[in-house]
Write a protein that holds these residues in place. Structure first.
Motif, PDB file in Angstrom:
ATOM      1  N   TYR A  38       0.843  -1.187   0.000  1.00  0.00           N
ATOM      2  CA  TYR A  38       0.000   0.000   0.000  1.00  0.00           C
ATOM      3  C   TYR A  38       0.882   1.242   0.000  1.00  0.00           C
ATOM      4  O   TYR A  38       1.937   1.272   0.625  1.00  0.00           O
ATOM      5  CB  TYR A  38      -0.917  -0.002   1.230  1.00  0.00           C
ATOM      6  N   CYS A  39       0.433   2.250  -0.694  1.00  0.00           N
ATOM      7  CA  CYS A  39       1.162   3.511  -0.825  1.00  0.00           C
ATOM      8  C   CYS A  39       1.362   4.151   0.549  1.00  0.00           C
ATOM      9  O   CYS A  39       0.433   4.207   1.359  1.00  0.00           O
ATOM     10  CB  CYS A  39       0.387   4.458  -1.744  1.00  0.00           C
ATOM     11  N   ILE A  61       1.540   5.091  -8.362  1.00  0.00           N
ATOM     12  CA  ILE A  61       1.987   5.884  -9.504  1.00  0.00           C
ATOM     13  C   ILE A  61       1.595   7.349  -9.340  1.00  0.00           C
ATOM     14  O   ILE A  61       2.394   8.255  -9.597  1.00  0.00           O
ATOM     15  CB  ILE A  61       1.416   5.307 -10.816  1.00  0.00           C
ATOM     16  N   LYS A  62       0.370   7.611  -8.897  1.00  0.00           N
ATOM     17  CA  LYS A  62      -0.105   8.991  -8.741  1.00  0.00           C
ATOM     18  C   LYS A  62       0.781   9.773  -7.755  1.00  0.00           C
ATOM     19  O   LYS A  62       1.225  10.881  -8.055  1.00  0.00           O
ATOM     20  CB  LYS A  62      -1.555   8.978  -8.260  1.00  0.00           C
ATOM     21  N   CYS A  63       1.054   9.187  -6.609  1.00  0.00           N
ATOM     22  CA  CYS A  63       1.894   9.857  -5.609  1.00  0.00           C
ATOM     23  C   CYS A  63       3.339   9.975  -6.088  1.00  0.00           C
ATOM     24  O   CYS A  63       4.015  10.957  -5.792  1.00  0.00           O
ATOM     25  CB  CYS A  63       1.821   9.120  -4.282  1.00  0.00           C
ATOM     26  N   GLN A  64       3.822   8.974  -6.828  1.00  0.00           N
ATOM     27  CA  GLN A  64       5.180   9.011  -7.371  1.00  0.00           C
ATOM     28  C   GLN A  64       5.341  10.187  -8.333  1.00  0.00           C
ATOM     29  O   GLN A  64       6.323  10.924  -8.275  1.00  0.00           O
ATOM     30  CB  GLN A  64       5.494   7.702  -8.097  1.00  0.00           C
ATOM     31  N   MET A  67       5.458  13.427  -6.350  1.00  0.00           N
ATOM     32  CA  MET A  67       6.729  13.572  -5.658  1.00  0.00           C
ATOM     33  C   MET A  67       7.842  13.972  -6.630  1.00  0.00           C
ATOM     34  O   MET A  67       8.659  14.829  -6.324  1.00  0.00           O
ATOM     35  CB  MET A  67       7.112  12.273  -4.942  1.00  0.00           C
ATOM     36  N   GLU A  68       7.860  13.377  -7.823  1.00  0.00           N
ATOM     37  CA  GLU A  68       8.895  13.691  -8.799  1.00  0.00           C
ATOM     38  C   GLU A  68       8.762  15.125  -9.300  1.00  0.00           C
ATOM     39  O   GLU A  68       9.759  15.785  -9.566  1.00  0.00           O
ATOM     40  CB  GLU A  68       8.850  12.701  -9.955  1.00  0.00           C
ATOM     41  N   LYS A  69       7.531  15.614  -9.431  1.00  0.00           N
ATOM     42  CA  LYS A  69       7.332  17.003  -9.850  1.00  0.00           C
ATOM     43  C   LYS A  69       7.868  17.965  -8.790  1.00  0.00           C
ATOM     44  O   LYS A  69       8.464  18.983  -9.113  1.00  0.00           O
ATOM     45  CB  LYS A  69       5.852  17.294 -10.099  1.00  0.00           C
ATOM     46  N   GLU A  70       7.663  17.643  -7.519  1.00  0.00           N
ATOM     47  CA  GLU A  70       8.141  18.492  -6.428  1.00  0.00           C
ATOM     48  C   GLU A  70       9.663  18.487  -6.330  1.00  0.00           C
ATOM     49  O   GLU A  70      10.270  19.488  -5.982  1.00  0.00           O
ATOM     50  CB  GLU A  70       7.548  18.027  -5.099  1.00  0.00           C
TER      51      GLU A  70
END
Length: 88
Positions: A38-39, A61-64, A67-70
């Protein structure tokens, strides 16, 4: 050929340092250990295919993506350049 106060091979040294920094950032961002089911951010289930493809994954994937954008690194020019190369 270096000019001014720069030593011979200074440009290559700058390139090498930039590559080493990029490799170090990539290694630090690699996952390690066992994949989570789980995420860690949103508690959504992480698909088994993702857990197999990316060992040690902790985010969906959504949270990844968020995070990568930040954490996106903007490198428009070589900040390690010598003062001599910056004056040209």
């Amino acid at each position: 050929m270096a000019g001014g106060w720069a030593k011979d091979g200074a440009v290559q040294d700058q390139i090498d340092a930039s590559v080493e920094d990029a490799v170090a950032r990539a290694k630090n961002s690699m996952y390690q250990g066992e994949s989570a089911e789980y995420c860690e951010e949103c508690d959504a289930a992480i698909p088994e295919r993702r857990r197999i493809a990316v060992p040690g994954v902790k985010l969906c994937i959504k949270c990844q993506v968020l995070m990568e954008k930040e954490n996106k690194v903007e490198a428009l020019f070589n900040r390690r350049g010598s003062k001599d190369s910056q004056l040209r």
